[in-house]
Write a protein that holds these residues in place. Structure first.
Motif, PDB file in Angstrom:
ATOM      1  N   GLY A 120     -70.259 -84.749  52.552  1.00 23.45           N
ATOM      2  CA  GLY A 120     -69.712 -85.249  51.294  1.00 23.45           C
ATOM      3  C   GLY A 120     -70.381 -84.690  50.065  1.00 23.45           C
ATOM      4  N   SER A 121     -70.784 -83.462  50.118  1.00 28.73           N
ATOM      5  CA  SER A 121     -71.511 -82.839  49.015  1.00 28.73           C
ATOM      6  C   SER A 121     -70.659 -82.670  47.757  1.00 28.73           C
ATOM      7  CB  SER A 121     -72.030 -81.482  49.478  1.00 28.73           C
ATOM      8  OG  SER A 121     -72.921 -80.941  48.553  1.00 28.73           O
ATOM      9  N   PHE A 122     -69.355 -82.587  47.942  1.00 32.13           N
ATOM     10  CA  PHE A 122     -68.432 -82.421  46.819  1.00 32.13           C
ATOM     11  C   PHE A 122     -67.360 -83.493  46.890  1.00 32.13           C
ATOM     12  CE2 PHE A 122     -70.229 -78.278  47.702  1.00 32.13           C
ATOM     13  CZ  PHE A 122     -70.620 -77.853  46.439  1.00 32.13           C
ATOM     14  N   LYS A 123     -66.789 -83.821  45.737  1.00 35.96           N
ATOM     15  CA  LYS A 123     -65.701 -84.793  45.714  1.00 35.96           C
ATOM     16  C   LYS A 123     -64.589 -84.274  44.821  1.00 35.96           C
ATOM     17  CE  LYS A 123     -67.989 -87.480  42.128  1.00 35.96           C
ATOM     18  NZ  LYS A 123     -68.667 -88.689  41.793  1.00 35.96           N
ATOM     19  N   ASN A 124     -63.400 -84.757  45.091  1.00 34.18           N
ATOM     20  CA  ASN A 124     -62.234 -84.419  44.289  1.00 34.18           C
ATOM     21  C   ASN A 124     -62.413 -85.019  42.904  1.00 34.18           C
ATOM     22  OD1 ASN A 124     -59.582 -84.708  43.041  1.00 34.18           O
ATOM     23  ND2 ASN A 124     -58.744 -84.138  45.046  1.00 34.18           N
ATOM     24  N   ARG A 125     -62.221 -84.226  41.876  1.00 37.50           N
ATOM     25  CA  ARG A 125     -62.429 -84.696  40.500  1.00 37.50           C
ATOM     26  C   ARG A 125     -61.444 -85.796  40.112  1.00 37.50           C
ATOM     27  NH1 ARG A 125     -62.847 -79.711  36.543  1.00 37.50           N
ATOM     28  NH2 ARG A 125     -63.092 -81.448  35.112  1.00 37.50           N
ATOM     29  N   HIS A 126     -60.306 -85.848  40.774  1.00 33.41           N
ATOM     30  CA  HIS A 126     -59.270 -86.807  40.406  1.00 33.41           C
ATOM     31  C   HIS A 126     -59.216 -88.007  41.348  1.00 33.41           C
ATOM     32  CE1 HIS A 126     -58.041 -83.824  37.524  1.00 33.41           C
ATOM     33  NE2 HIS A 126     -57.999 -82.939  38.501  1.00 33.41           N
TER      34      HIS A 126
END
Length: 171
Positions: A38-44
């Motif tokens: 989960g190092s990145f997430k959707n900005r929206h």
């Protein structure tokens, strides 16, 4: 090329059950590869997360592709464990992870050679010559999936072993 290799290994070694990943190149001292859930997430939609596998390009200067693919699959085994198993404390490689490594054709070893411990904080691995991983590497080569670039630094952290050279020639 990393994405192609990830997709291929995911299909052949993990039954396409891994959820995908963002592969990054990071020059972090003493790391050859790293997995982060989960190092990145959707900005929206912050509920949508993407895992990361980081590969250190300085660690693989002048090394054969098979060693780079080993690092990728090693980290994919961590990803598998985080999604389908029970990971242990940070950076520790437990029995469940070791079993998955062996299932895919990599033998975990604290020394990188036979007879090393199969679990521990810092782990290496070597290729099971009868396992699925080596067959996948041969097939990737036939498909033309090869590492095209390497770090321009000449002070790689991993030394090219005689076994690795022999393995690359044998493929």
């Amino acid at each position: 090329m990393f994405e192609q290799a990830y997709t291929y290994f995911n299909e052949k070694l993990f039954g396409s059950e891994l959820p995908g990943v963002l592969i990054t190149l990071q020059r972090k001292t003493h790391n050859v590869g790293m997995y982060r859930q989960g190092s990145f997430k959707n900005r929206h939609s912050h509920l949508e997360q993407v895992d990361e596998i980081a590969i250190n390009p300085d660690a693989y200067v002048n090394l054969p592709d098979i060693e780079i693919w080993q690092a990728l699959v090693h980290e994919m085994c961590h990803q598998w464990q985080f999604h389908f198993g029970k990971p242990s404390r940070k950076s520790y490689h437990n029995k469940e992870w070791a079993k998955k490594m062996e299932e895919v054709g990599l033998i975990p070893s604290s020394t990188g050679k036979p007879a090393g411990s199969k679990v521990g904080q810092t782990m290496y691995d070597y290729v099971d010559q009868e396992g699925s991983f080596i067959e996948c590497v041969r097939e990737l080569r036939k498909l033309g999936v090869v590492v095209q670039l390497e770090s321009s630094t000449e002070d790689g952290q991993v030394s090219r072993s005689a076994e690795a050279l022999e393995q690359e020639v044998a493929l």
